[in-house]
Write a protein that holds these residues in place. Structure first.
Motif, PDB file in Angstrom:
ATOM      1  N   LEU A  16      31.913  44.995  28.024  1.00 19.83           N
ATOM      2  CA  LEU A  16      32.526  44.855  29.339  1.00 19.83           C
ATOM      3  C   LEU A  16      33.698  45.805  29.515  1.00 19.83           C
ATOM      4  O   LEU A  16      34.379  46.159  28.544  1.00 19.83           O
ATOM      5  N   VAL A  71      41.859  45.240  39.021  1.00 17.77           N
ATOM      6  CA  VAL A  71      40.802  44.335  39.480  1.00 17.77           C
ATOM      7  C   VAL A  71      39.601  45.127  39.974  1.00 17.77           C
ATOM      8  O   VAL A  71      38.446  44.775  39.694  1.00 17.77           O
ATOM      9  N   GLU A  72      39.841  46.199  40.673  1.00 19.19           N
ATOM     10  CA  GLU A  72      38.750  47.017  41.214  1.00 19.19           C
ATOM     11  C   GLU A  72      37.897  47.624  40.106  1.00 19.19           C
ATOM     12  O   GLU A  72      36.675  47.727  40.248  1.00 19.19           O
ATOM     13  N   SER A  74      37.454  46.509  36.914  1.00 20.54           N
ATOM     14  CA  SER A  74      37.117  45.640  35.785  1.00 20.54           C
ATOM     15  C   SER A  74      35.895  44.769  36.025  1.00 20.54           C
ATOM     16  O   SER A  74      35.702  44.222  37.114  1.00 20.54           O
ATOM     17  N   GLU A  75      35.138  44.591  34.970  1.00 19.41           N
ATOM     18  CA  GLU A  75      34.062  43.604  34.952  1.00 19.41           C
ATOM     19  C   GLU A  75      34.576  42.254  34.460  1.00 19.41           C
ATOM     20  O   GLU A  75      34.041  41.212  34.802  1.00 19.41           O
ATOM     21  N   LEU A  76      35.608  42.287  33.636  1.00 15.01           N
ATOM     22  CA  LEU A  76      36.322  41.096  33.192  1.00 15.01           C
ATOM     23  C   LEU A  76      37.803  41.321  33.437  1.00 15.01           C
ATOM     24  O   LEU A  76      38.387  42.283  32.918  1.00 15.01           O
ATOM     25  N   TRP A  99      38.773  40.351  44.780  1.00 10.45           N
ATOM     26  CA  TRP A  99      37.790  39.815  43.836  1.00 10.45           C
ATOM     27  C   TRP A  99      36.373  40.236  44.204  1.00 10.45           C
ATOM     28  O   TRP A  99      36.045  40.365  45.375  1.00 10.45           O
ATOM     29  N   GLN A 100      35.546  40.418  43.146  1.00 10.01           N
ATOM     30  CA  GLN A 100      34.189  40.919  43.346  1.00 10.01           C
ATOM     31  C   GLN A 100      33.165  39.900  42.870  1.00 10.01           C
ATOM     32  O   GLN A 100      33.378  39.212  41.859  1.00 10.01           O
ATOM     33  N   GLN A 103      32.057  39.226  39.033  1.00 10.43           N
ATOM     34  CA  GLN A 103      33.155  39.628  38.158  1.00 10.43           C
ATOM     35  C   GLN A 103      33.651  38.414  37.361  1.00 10.43           C
ATOM     36  O   GLN A 103      33.820  37.319  37.892  1.00 10.43           O
ATOM     37  N   VAL A 105      36.527  36.372  35.646  1.00 13.40           N
ATOM     38  CA  VAL A 105      37.982  36.235  35.774  1.00 13.40           C
ATOM     39  C   VAL A 105      38.427  35.149  34.803  1.00 13.40           C
ATOM     40  O   VAL A 105      38.048  33.981  34.951  1.00 13.40           O
ATOM     41  N   ALA A 125      33.349  35.454  42.145  1.00 12.76           N
ATOM     42  CA  ALA A 125      33.754  35.735  40.764  1.00 12.76           C
ATOM     43  C   ALA A 125      33.425  34.537  39.877  1.00 12.76           C
ATOM     44  O   ALA A 125      33.229  33.412  40.359  1.00 12.76           O
TER      45      ALA A 125
END
Length: 318
Positions: A16, A71-72, A74-76, A99-100, A103, A105, A125
């Motif tokens: 990740l 945040v943009e 990252s997968e975690l 938040w995606q 994703q 968190v 997320a």
């Protein structure tokens, strides 16, 4: 570096892209542990000089970025921020649409489960609560200590294995905690850890006050042995004047602390001795009469003429 290609490669290998928000003692160490497990740390937030230095030492080469950028990318997203800042941070990012969907968190708070991450979950997320049950120095030695540590893990059932796997990858053991039990879980850990520090400090203060030069040398072996015995045998390891029903000694302690100890020290001794007496009675280590006598001896305004000073049993005395 081609970000898309690197993300695809990470997915192929089951790794990740991790963003660390908060380069305090916990965040920097856990980021380093995830990096050692071959996850890619794509960014870290660090505001203070100390956190920047910590990030540089534990996460060399990782860019220090603003939180929205982390945040943009990252997968975690690992949220290692103070408890009181966690909720506002999560909801604030939700309001900006940060938040995606899909994703991960994860936060490191002991007090909270995943409900605190509801604004991120509403955006799609996946919420995880990963609390390391250990104290941190913020240095590399913490990475070794993780192998003896456990994490309190809370997550929706469908993604609980992901949370558990992340903990295992960091070298620790996951312990599942129900959402509704998080506050009691955290209270138990705080009671065991924080109050142990208070006890050691108070005892050190007393010994220093009677000119013992190295209180740590006197207390260290005793406290370590007591802790190991307690963890192995529970209250079966209990010794000392309360467990023996030694009213005279408890009375003497109470009087001496009223003169020499600070108010916080005296009240702590009384409260813990009273709790010990109640638990000793409940487990048959003391009779009800002995327990009542101990509780009376702990009162500074008691009638001292009724105190029993005749107990001469010193076996196992601490």
């Amino acid at each position: 570096m081609n970000t898309a290609d690197s993300a695809e490669e990470r997915r192929r290998r089951g790794r990740l892209g991790v963003g660390v928000i908060g380069a305090g003692r916990v965040g920097a160490v856990l980021g380093a542990a995830l990096r050692a497990a071959e996850h890619a740390i794509v960014g870290v937030s660090a505001v203070s000089e100390a956190s920047r230095e910590r990030a540089e030492n534990l996460l060399p080469g990782v860019p220090v970025l603003e939180i929205p950028d982390i945040v943009e990318r990252s997968e975690l997203v690992l949220l290692a921020v103070p408890d009181d800042a966690l909720g506002p941070l999560v909801s604030g990012l939700a309001k900006t649409g940060a938040w995606q969907a899909g994703q991960l968190v994860a936060h490191t708070s002991g007090r909270f489960g995943t409900e605190i991450l509801a604004p991120a979950r509403a955006a799609g997320a996946i919420p995880l609560a990963l609390h390391p049950a250990m104290t941190f120095t913020g240095m590399s030695l913490d990475l070794t200590r993780l192998t003896d540590a456990s994490f309190g893990v809370t997550a929706p059932a469908a993604v609980l294995p992901i949370a558990q796997a992340l903990v295992v990858e960091m070298g620790a053991e996951p312990v599942v905690i129900n959402e509704a039990d998080r506050v009691l879980y955290h209270a138990a850990l705080a009671h065991a850890s924080n109050h142990l520090v208070t006890l050691a400090s108070q005892s050190t203060q007393l010994l220093a006050g009677i000119d013992v030069e190295h209180p740590d040398r006197l207390l260290g072996p005793l406290m370590r042995a007591s802790l190991e015995n307690a963890l192995a045998s529970g209250e079966g390891a209990l010794t000392g004047p309360v467990a023996r029903g030694d009213v005279g000694t408890v009375s003497a302690h109470t009087d001496a602390l009223a003169v020499a100890g600070t108010e916080d020290l005296r009240s702590a001794y009384q409260a813990l001795s009273a709790a010990t007496a109640v638990r000793a009675v409940a487990r048959g280590l003391l009779t009800a009469e002995q327990g009542e006598a101990i509780l009376k001896a702990l009162q500074p305004d008691r009638d001292t003429t009724s105190t029993n000073d005749t107990d001469t049993d010193t076996e196992g005395q601490r």
